[in-house]
Design a protein around this motif. Sequence first.
Motif, PDB file in Angstrom:
ATOM      1  N   LYS A   9      28.634  40.245  30.719  1.00  0.00           N
ATOM      2  CA  LYS A   9      29.661  41.288  30.618  1.00  0.00           C
ATOM      3  C   LYS A   9      30.278  41.545  32.002  1.00  0.00           C
ATOM      4  CE  LYS A   9      29.215  45.472  28.713  1.00  0.00           C
ATOM      5  NZ  LYS A   9      28.194  46.442  28.246  1.00  0.00           N
ATOM      6  N   ASP A  10      29.410  41.596  33.012  1.00  0.00           N
ATOM      7  CA  ASP A  10      29.884  41.868  34.375  1.00  0.00           C
ATOM      8  C   ASP A  10      30.863  40.805  34.852  1.00  0.00           C
ATOM      9  OD1 ASP A  10      28.370  44.053  34.402  1.00  0.00           O
ATOM     10  OD2 ASP A  10      26.824  43.291  35.776  1.00  0.00           O
ATOM     11  N   ILE A  11      30.475  39.554  34.636  1.00  0.00           N
ATOM     12  CA  ILE A  11      31.344  38.497  35.164  1.00  0.00           C
ATOM     13  C   ILE A  11      32.655  38.450  34.389  1.00  0.00           C
ATOM     14  CG2 ILE A  11      30.296  36.557  33.856  1.00  0.00           C
ATOM     15  CD1 ILE A  11      31.653  36.314  37.404  1.00  0.00           C
ATOM     16  N   LYS A  12      32.583  38.710  33.062  1.00  0.00           N
ATOM     17  CA  LYS A  12      33.817  38.745  32.269  1.00  0.00           C
ATOM     18  C   LYS A  12      34.739  39.851  32.773  1.00  0.00           C
ATOM     19  CE  LYS A  12      32.725  36.984  27.669  1.00  0.00           C
ATOM     20  NZ  LYS A  12      32.256  37.459  26.356  1.00  0.00           N
ATOM     21  N   GLU A  13      34.135  41.005  33.050  1.00  0.00           N
ATOM     22  CA  GLU A  13      34.886  42.160  33.534  1.00  0.00           C
ATOM     23  C   GLU A  13      35.534  41.844  34.887  1.00  0.00           C
ATOM     24  OE1 GLU A  13      35.416  44.727  31.786  1.00  0.00           O
ATOM     25  OE2 GLU A  13      36.445  45.874  33.353  1.00  0.00           O
ATOM     26  N   ARG A  14      34.741  41.204  35.746  1.00  0.00           N
ATOM     27  CA  ARG A  14      35.213  40.840  37.074  1.00  0.00           C
ATOM     28  C   ARG A  14      36.414  39.887  36.982  1.00  0.00           C
ATOM     29  NH1 ARG A  14      33.526  39.836  42.543  1.00  0.00           N
ATOM     30  NH2 ARG A  14      34.115  37.700  42.941  1.00  0.00           N
ATOM     31  N   ILE A  15      36.264  38.888  36.109  1.00  0.00           N
ATOM     32  CA  ILE A  15      37.352  37.916  35.958  1.00  0.00           C
ATOM     33  C   ILE A  15      38.588  38.602  35.374  1.00  0.00           C
ATOM     34  CG2 ILE A  15      38.091  35.825  34.711  1.00  0.00           C
ATOM     35  CD1 ILE A  15      35.140  34.858  34.978  1.00  0.00           C
ATOM     36  N   ARG A  16      38.352  39.461  34.376  1.00  0.00           N
ATOM     37  CA  ARG A  16      39.493  40.147  33.764  1.00  0.00           C
ATOM     38  C   ARG A  16      40.234  40.991  34.806  1.00  0.00           C
ATOM     39  NH1 ARG A  16      37.476  41.616  28.940  1.00  0.00           N
ATOM     40  NH2 ARG A  16      36.580  43.531  29.743  1.00  0.00           N
ATOM     41  N   ASN A  17      39.487  41.693  35.624  1.00  0.00           N
ATOM     42  CA  ASN A  17      40.109  42.522  36.663  1.00  0.00           C
ATOM     43  C   ASN A  17      40.863  41.687  37.673  1.00  0.00           C
ATOM     44  OD1 ASN A  17      39.797  45.185  36.205  1.00  0.00           O
ATOM     45  ND2 ASN A  17      37.652  45.178  36.892  1.00  0.00           N
ATOM     46  N   PHE A  18      40.210  40.609  38.055  1.00  0.00           N
ATOM     47  CA  PHE A  18      40.764  39.720  39.068  1.00  0.00           C
ATOM     48  C   PHE A  18      42.109  39.135  38.602  1.00  0.00           C
ATOM     49  CE2 PHE A  18      40.293  35.571  41.456  1.00  0.00           C
ATOM     50  CZ  PHE A  18      40.533  36.145  42.694  1.00  0.00           C
ATOM     51  N   LEU A  19      42.175  38.831  37.305  1.00  0.00           N
ATOM     52  CA  LEU A  19      43.370  38.145  36.784  1.00  0.00           C
ATOM     53  C   LEU A  19      44.293  39.074  35.990  1.00  0.00           C
ATOM     54  CD1 LEU A  19      41.786  34.748  35.603  1.00  0.00           C
ATOM     55  CD2 LEU A  19      42.723  35.320  37.829  1.00  0.00           C
ATOM     56  N   LYS A  20      44.076  40.380  36.129  1.00  0.00           N
ATOM     57  CA  LYS A  20      44.801  41.277  35.221  1.00  0.00           C
ATOM     58  C   LYS A  20      46.331  41.257  35.407  1.00  0.00           C
ATOM     59  CE  LYS A  20      44.314  45.779  37.573  1.00  0.00           C
ATOM     60  NZ  LYS A  20      43.935  45.274  38.898  1.00  0.00           N
ATOM     61  N   ASP A  21      46.789  40.928  36.595  1.00  0.00           N
ATOM     62  CA  ASP A  21      48.244  40.919  36.822  1.00  0.00           C
ATOM     63  C   ASP A  21      48.876  39.557  36.550  1.00  0.00           C
ATOM     64  OD1 ASP A  21      48.210  43.527  37.592  1.00  0.00           O
ATOM     65  OD2 ASP A  21      47.785  43.036  39.691  1.00  0.00           O
ATOM     66  N   ILE A  22      48.064  38.612  36.115  1.00  0.00           N
ATOM     67  CA  ILE A  22      48.605  37.267  35.939  1.00  0.00           C
ATOM     68  C   ILE A  22      49.095  37.081  34.510  1.00  0.00           C
ATOM     69  CG2 ILE A  22      48.048  34.793  36.014  1.00  0.00           C
ATOM     70  CD1 ILE A  22      46.276  35.399  38.357  1.00  0.00           C
TER      71      ILE A  22
END
Length: 366
Positions: A9-22
């Motif tokens: 869940k953490d890594i998914k959240e991290r990736i989602r945040n990281f790529l949220k503006d893309i």
Amino acid sequence: MEGDGNHIKDIKERIRNFLKDIPEYIPGKSVEEVRRKYGLKRVIKLASNENPYGCSPNVIESISDFKNFHIYPPSDAVELREEISRYIGFEEDMIALGAGMDGIMETIFRMCVRDGDKVAIPIPTYTYYETLARMHRAVTVFLKRDEEFKTAEFERDAVLTILNSPNNPTGNVESFDFVREIVESVRGLVFIDEAYAEFTQKRLTMLAEMENVIIGRTFSKAFGLANLRIGYAIMHPDLRREFMKVSTPFPLSNIAIIAAISALKDREYMENTVRMILAERRRLEKKLKSFFRVYPSEANFIYVESEHYSSTELSNLLERRGIIVRDCSNFRGCSKHSLRISVGKREENDMLIEALEEIHGIYGGV
Ligand code: PMP
């Protein structure tokens, strides 16, 4: 594996945040998808600006007995660079290769864009530029175009300015003088994407002589090799040395290298298909004028606007009739009524016109 699944869940959240503006890249629908959806026998795709005649038969012949799949390709591909050098008239120490123009651009971004740097992009244009800018956490500066879609301003402080001539999706070329002014005025690099260069005489390629310019080219369009992912860039040898530091070590497979060499050796084939496409473009432009506002094109596609329909409605009506075109409503800076239509073979273009006539007959105005 650790027990509670929280780390996933953490890594998914991290990736989602990281790529949220893309923004998501939305490719055109595939022929197979549309065929199934509407139960159609025949579907044609006029949506990805491919060469409808395919590549030279010599290319297919040249790779037919390739067997060395277990050996890495050469990372410098000297023979291909020599062939490209003969084709475009710049020395091979100015030529770098990449996995398509997209691969070339990824390397350019790695080379010069860091968090907070300004990247200037005239809009509307090819959407992957913005994706790359966001991926690299750049500050994207969207530049205005004039009524002919020529770039009308620049950002002096941009570390990278990206111009596309002929421009996807609008089909126009840039003015040579204004581009030179941009090159002489900005502090950073200017990347000029000439993916569609073979379809026009109005090229900017000679600007590769300037030390802060990179010209990008591809085998995906006129040479009919989109599937093999072959791109190249022309730039000053000093810049090329830096480019090579951050390029993937083996950007092209041997098959791609062999195919590109043989495509260049049969330029006549490519030039013939370009002539046929341009003749068809002129015919199609005239026909489309009875349905749309048609913008002049220097490429192998035509940009149109419908007065009555939204791009999404019209592209759906066409899809139902087995024709895939590019709905441009998700291109930043395009109107909600705009479509990009790739020039197909004569019978494909006729199929499009018939479908438009039918839609016109049923629903009125297109
Ligand atoms: N630049 C532009 C302007 C394009 O239209 C395309 C293809 N959609 C590309 C680059 C990507 O080309 P390639 O297949 O060489 O990666």
